[in-house]
Design a protein around this motif. Structure first.
Motif, PDB file in Angstrom:
ATOM      1  N   ARG A  51       0.833  -1.207   0.000  1.00 51.46           N
ATOM      2  CA  ARG A  51       0.000   0.000   0.000  1.00 51.46           C
ATOM      3  C   ARG A  51       0.870   1.261   0.000  1.00 51.46           C
ATOM      4  O   ARG A  51       0.639   2.195  -0.766  1.00 51.46           O
ATOM      5  N   ALA A  52       1.895   1.276   0.845  1.00 57.08           N
ATOM      6  CA  ALA A  52       2.770   2.455   0.917  1.00 57.08           C
ATOM      7  C   ALA A  52       3.520   2.670  -0.396  1.00 57.08           C
ATOM      8  O   ALA A  52       3.619   3.794  -0.886  1.00 57.08           O
ATOM      9  N   ARG A  53       4.056   1.591  -0.957  1.00 54.96           N
ATOM     10  CA  ARG A  53       4.780   1.714  -2.225  1.00 54.96           C
ATOM     11  C   ARG A  53       3.832   2.122  -3.347  1.00 54.96           C
ATOM     12  O   ARG A  53       4.180   2.908  -4.215  1.00 54.96           O
ATOM     13  N   LYS A  54       2.616   1.565  -3.347  1.00 53.63           N
ATOM     14  CA  LYS A  54       1.636   1.888  -4.380  1.00 53.63           C
ATOM     15  C   LYS A  54       1.326   3.386  -4.350  1.00 53.63           C
ATOM     16  O   LYS A  54       1.309   4.041  -5.393  1.00 53.63           O
ATOM     17  N   LYS A  55       1.119   3.935  -3.156  1.00 48.01           N
ATOM     18  CA  LYS A  55       0.830   5.374  -3.038  1.00 48.01           C
ATOM     19  C   LYS A  55       1.993   6.193  -3.585  1.00 48.01           C
ATOM     20  O   LYS A  55       1.783   7.174  -4.301  1.00 48.01           O
ATOM     21  N   ARG A  56       3.196   5.798  -3.230  1.00 49.80           N
ATOM     22  CA  ARG A  56       4.381   6.532  -3.691  1.00 49.80           C
ATOM     23  C   ARG A  56       4.491   6.482  -5.215  1.00 49.80           C
ATOM     24  O   ARG A  56       4.730   7.502  -5.861  1.00 49.80           O
ATOM     25  N   PHE A  57       4.324   5.306  -5.795  1.00 48.05           N
ATOM     26  CA  PHE A  57       4.437   5.158  -7.241  1.00 48.05           C
ATOM     27  C   PHE A  57       3.295   5.879  -7.956  1.00 48.05           C
ATOM     28  O   PHE A  57       3.492   6.467  -9.016  1.00 48.05           O
ATOM     29  N   ARG A  58       2.079   5.827  -7.404  1.00 49.00           N
ATOM     30  CA  ARG A  58       0.941   6.516  -8.016  1.00 49.00           C
ATOM     31  C   ARG A  58       1.179   8.027  -8.022  1.00 49.00           C
ATOM     32  O   ARG A  58       0.934   8.700  -9.013  1.00 49.00           O
TER      33      ARG A  58
END
Length: 161
Positions: free
Chosen positions: A32-39
């Motif tokens: 979730r944290a990585r997804k937010k960063r990449f998004r």
């Protein structure tokens, strides 16, 4: 892990299930944290690229002014640079990969919670938890494999040109 409920042969299956659920949730939080960063990175880069492209086109339309034409060409160069950065980092692909990983961790947590809730404590064994642990390992293996495929594809792309 495969003690099948033997007394004194390691943690109780309920403790193992709790530990496994905690690890699955940690994996989900990571994704979730990585997804937010990449998004965020993907979206910011797209908006910036669009804004610079639009501005450079408008400015180039004012070509009788030397300053504006020069600025327009600089913006076109920046758009080209950002396009190269986007293809190198591939933020959107990484964001989608984390979305998929987050889904798989959520689904696995749901499956484990259901197993715990639907199985009497004396019937919850390490053998019944093993498939969930194996699926947990598969999520990480899939994420690692896809990550390496993406990196290899990006590394090989400039060589093929």
């Amino acid at each position: 892990m495969g003690t099948g409920g033997l007394v004194g042969a390691g943690p109780a299956p309920a403790d193992t299930a709790g530990h496994l659920l905690e690890k699955i949730r940690e994996g989900g939080a990571y994704a979730r944290a990585r997804k937010k960063r990449f998004r965020r990175a993907s979206s910011a880069l797209k908006v910036l690229t669009l804004a610079l492209s639009a501005a450079s086109t408008i400015i180039l339309g004012l070509q009788d002014l030397d300053f504006w034409a020069g600025l327009g060409f600089a913006l076109v160069a920046l758009v080209t640079l950002l396009g190269a950065v986007e293809s190198f980092f591939n933020w959107r692909s990484r964001w989608v990969l984390m979305e998929e990983t987050q889904y798989r961790f959520r689904r696995l947590a749901d499956d484990l919670e259901y197993l715990i809730a639907s199985t009497p404590a004396d019937e919850l064994t390490h053998d019944r938890l093993r498939p969930v642990f194996d699926a947990y390992q598969d999520v990480w293996a899939h994420l690692s494999d896809r990550w390496l495929q993406e990196r290899r594809a990006l590394t090989a792309a400039p060589e093929s040109r």
